[in-house]
Scaffold this motif. Structure first.
Motif, PDB file in Angstrom:
ATOM      1  N   GLY A  76       5.063   2.634  -0.243  1.00  7.38           N
ATOM      2  CA  GLY A  76       4.178   3.660  -0.776  1.00  7.38           C
ATOM      3  C   GLY A  76       3.131   3.137  -1.740  1.00  7.38           C
ATOM      4  N   GLY A  77       3.110   1.829  -1.970  1.00 14.84           N
ATOM      5  CA  GLY A  77       2.144   1.236  -2.896  1.00 14.84           C
ATOM      6  C   GLY A  77       0.904   0.741  -2.190  1.00 14.84           C
ATOM      7  N   LEU A 124       2.959   0.873   7.378  1.00 13.82           N
ATOM      8  CA  LEU A 124       2.199  -0.135   6.639  1.00 13.82           C
ATOM      9  C   LEU A 124       0.842  -0.290   7.310  1.00 13.82           C
ATOM     10  N   MET A 125      -0.211  -0.093   6.527  1.00 11.10           N
ATOM     11  CA  MET A 125      -1.574  -0.238   7.022  1.00 11.10           C
ATOM     12  C   MET A 125      -2.187  -1.501   6.425  1.00 11.10           C
ATOM     13  N   LEU A 126      -2.688  -2.383   7.292  1.00  9.36           N
ATOM     14  CA  LEU A 126      -3.402  -3.584   6.881  1.00  9.36           C
ATOM     15  C   LEU A 126      -4.890  -3.336   7.085  1.00  9.36           C
ATOM     16  N   LEU A 127      -5.650  -3.378   6.005  1.00 15.09           N
ATOM     17  CA  LEU A 127      -7.086  -3.106   6.062  1.00 15.09           C
ATOM     18  C   LEU A 127      -7.839  -4.371   5.657  1.00 15.09           C
ATOM     19  N   GLY A 143       0.467  10.525   1.503  1.00 11.38           N
ATOM     20  CA  GLY A 143       1.556  10.746   2.455  1.00 11.38           C
ATOM     21  C   GLY A 143       2.629   9.685   2.409  1.00 11.38           C
ATOM     22  N   GLY A 144       2.510   8.730   1.485  1.00  9.94           N
ATOM     23  CA  GLY A 144       3.551   7.722   1.324  1.00  9.94           C
ATOM     24  C   GLY A 144       3.349   6.448   2.111  1.00  9.94           C
ATOM     25  N   MET A 145       2.184   6.273   2.728  1.00  5.83           N
ATOM     26  CA  MET A 145       1.939   5.057   3.487  1.00  5.83           C
ATOM     27  C   MET A 145       1.791   3.869   2.540  1.00  5.83           C
ATOM     28  N   THR A 146       2.242   2.707   2.982  1.00  2.00           N
ATOM     29  CA  THR A 146       2.079   1.463   2.249  1.00  2.00           C
ATOM     30  C   THR A 146       0.811   0.777   2.749  1.00  2.00           C
ATOM     31  N   ALA A 154      -6.099   0.834  -5.535  1.00  2.00           N
ATOM     32  CA  ALA A 154      -4.926  -0.037  -5.638  1.00  2.00           C
ATOM     33  C   ALA A 154      -4.171   0.163  -6.941  1.00  2.00           C
ATOM     34  N   ASP A 155      -2.842   0.095  -6.857  1.00  2.00           N
ATOM     35  CA  ASP A 155      -2.044   0.089  -8.078  1.00  2.00           C
ATOM     36  C   ASP A 155      -1.714  -1.327  -8.528  1.00  2.00           C
ATOM     37  N   ARG A 156      -1.859  -2.294  -7.592  1.00  2.00           N
ATOM     38  CA  ARG A 156      -1.667  -3.701  -7.943  1.00  2.00           C
ATOM     39  C   ARG A 156      -2.771  -4.553  -7.315  1.00  2.00           C
TER      40      ARG A 156
END
Length: 235
Positions: free
Chosen positions: A30-31, A155-158, A183-186, A201-203
């Protein structure tokens, strides 16, 4: 918080050239982690290795506890991973409608239905009959994101979704990423646009010469402007 993506000691590259030199990286479920760094340090290679498009030489990649290092892209995708590649890679002869129809076949069940995607990206609904090569850069980027969302990934890689886009379209990309996270996607985001990275981003993770040299909260990274400028090579 549990890590959805765990990378340890990952080495990878191309014939005759190693690009990743022991990458360690965690992305919490979720991050959103924004991966930053100068051009040519291995960010896209990392994304493509995680997706199975570049073979790994050694190391571990765990997706929700399952080892996927060295597996084919379809195996990685089956674990709930989707990629929005750099350069969009839209099929020029296919219409928007055809892109969505093909992508929707992969996952008939899930929160991201065709209707929800078009509600989030209404411009695509207006362009359903247009071919990929008739779309603007921003429309192509939205289509690439829509295509990935329809696989209902966890998990989405962008990979540099802001590349070549006007500021207003970049802001729309940020809105879409924030909607995914609600929606909780990572999300693992490779990005050069710091405003976009900081807004979602949170990190922040920073890569140098094929290694992660810093992994910290966005707030801490922004608070040390001198270190940030040094790591990213900006004035």
């Amino acid at each position: 918080m549990t890590d959805f993506l765990t990378v340890r000691g990952l080495h990878a590259g191309y014939e005759g050239s190693t690009v990743l030199h022991g990458v360690d990286l965690d992305v919490a479920e979720g991050g959103v982690v924004a991966l930053l760094g100068r051009n040519g340090v291995g960010k896209s290679t990392l994304i493509n290795t995680l997706m199975g498009l570049v073979p790994s030489d050694s190391g571990s990649v765990l997706i929700d506890g399952h080892e996927v290092a060295g597996r084919r892209p379809d195996v990685v995708a089956a674990r709930g991973v989707a990629l929005v590649p750099q350069g969009r890679r839209i099929f020029a002869p296919l219409t928007v409608d055809e892109h969505l129809a093909i992508s929707g076949r992969r996952s008939k069940n899930g929160a991201w239905s065709r209707a929800r995607v078009l509600d989030l990206l209404p411009r695509l609904g207006e362009r359903l009959r247009h071919r990929g090569d008739q779309l603007s850069g921003g429309e192509q980027q939205m289509l690439a994101i829509a295509r990935a969302l329809l696989s209902n990934p966890r998990l989405m890689l962008l990979d540099e979704p802001s590349d070549g886009l006007a500021p207003g379209i970049v802001a729309q990309v940020g809105d879409v990423v924030r909607d995914m996270c609600t929606g909780g996607m990572t999300v693992l985001l490779v990005e050069q646009d710091l405003r976009l990275a900081f807004s979602v981003a949170d990190r922040i993770a920073v890569m140098e010469k094929g290694r992660i040299v810093l992994n910290t909260t966005t707030a801490d990274f922004r608070s040390d402007a001198e270190r940030a400028r040094s790591l990213l090579g900006v004035g």
